[in-house]
Design an enzyme around this catalytic site. Structure first.
Site, mmCIF file in Angstrom:
data_model
loop_
_atom_site.group_PDB
_atom_site.id
_atom_site.type_symbol
_atom_site.label_atom_id
_atom_site.label_comp_id
_atom_site.label_asym_id
_atom_site.label_seq_id
_atom_site.Cartn_x
_atom_site.Cartn_y
_atom_site.Cartn_z
ATOM 1 N N GLU A 58 -74.489 -80.309 -60.894
ATOM 2 C CA GLU A 58 -74.972 -81.575 -61.157
ATOM 3 C C GLU A 58 -76.448 -81.365 -61.893
ATOM 4 O O GLU A 58 -76.596 -81.815 -63.017
ATOM 5 C CB GLU A 58 -75.530 -82.442 -59.889
ATOM 6 C CG GLU A 58 -74.479 -82.809 -58.843
ATOM 7 C CD GLU A 58 -74.132 -82.111 -57.785
ATOM 8 O OE1 GLU A 58 -73.772 -82.305 -56.844
ATOM 9 O OE2 GLU A 58 -74.093 -80.616 -58.039
ATOM 10 N N CYS A 86 -76.129 -82.573 -52.837
ATOM 11 C CA CYS A 86 -77.033 -81.989 -51.886
ATOM 12 C C CYS A 86 -78.316 -82.650 -51.990
ATOM 13 O O CYS A 86 -78.526 -83.433 -52.950
ATOM 14 C CB CYS A 86 -77.353 -80.661 -51.792
ATOM 15 S SG CYS A 86 -77.994 -80.180 -53.397
#
Length: 147
Positions: A58, A86
């Site tokens: 990401e 996360c």
């Protein structure tokens, strides 16, 4: 409005990135960022290669999309990622003001939903796209690591 078939197309592109990661010995998480119906960034985990715990798919994709657009804010973009972000990645998504986040497999142990890490209030969230395929890639990767 993106329909489910578009979600599947873009998630398959993220899965292809995850497969590249697996083949390189990285945890197989892949991501693509879409703007105006076009993939503008693609990445996968690079933590082993870069020896950098922050080199998640990401984060790499956000950096690439921001560079492509010349803008740190990605309100008109959609991130497709194979695993629930996360808390660290959720923070980066918050600061980039990502317009929409679409993920495949949930991460019951390390996902942002379990540990906090809120997304930007205007960010839309869609989960479970090709979840079984995304989860299977991770399961197979870790099973192979144990043998």
């Amino acid at each position: 409005m993106i329909d489910l078939n578009d979600h599947n197309v873009y998630m398959r592109a993220a899965l292809a990135e995850a497969q590249v990661a697996a083949e390189a010995g990285e945890v197989p998480v892949g991501a693509v960022i879409v703007a105006a119906g076009r993939i503008i960034a693609r990445s996968h985990n690079l933590t082993e290669l870069l020896v950098d715990v922050t080199a998640h798919a990401e984060i790499q994709a956000i950096t690439a999309a921001s560079n492509y657009l010349g803008n740190k804010y990605l309100q008109k973009c959609t991130l497709y990622v194979t695993l629930e972000p996360c808390p660290m990645c959720a923070g980066a998504l918050f600061w980039s003001q990502m317009g929409h986040v679409v993920y495949g497999a949930s991460d019951e142990k390390r996902g942002y939903q379990k540990h906090g890490g809120p997304l930007h209030p205007k960010t839309k969230m869609t989960s479970g796209i090709l979840a079984d395929e995304c989860a299977q890639l991770l399961t197979d990767f870790f099973a192979n690591k144990r043998h």
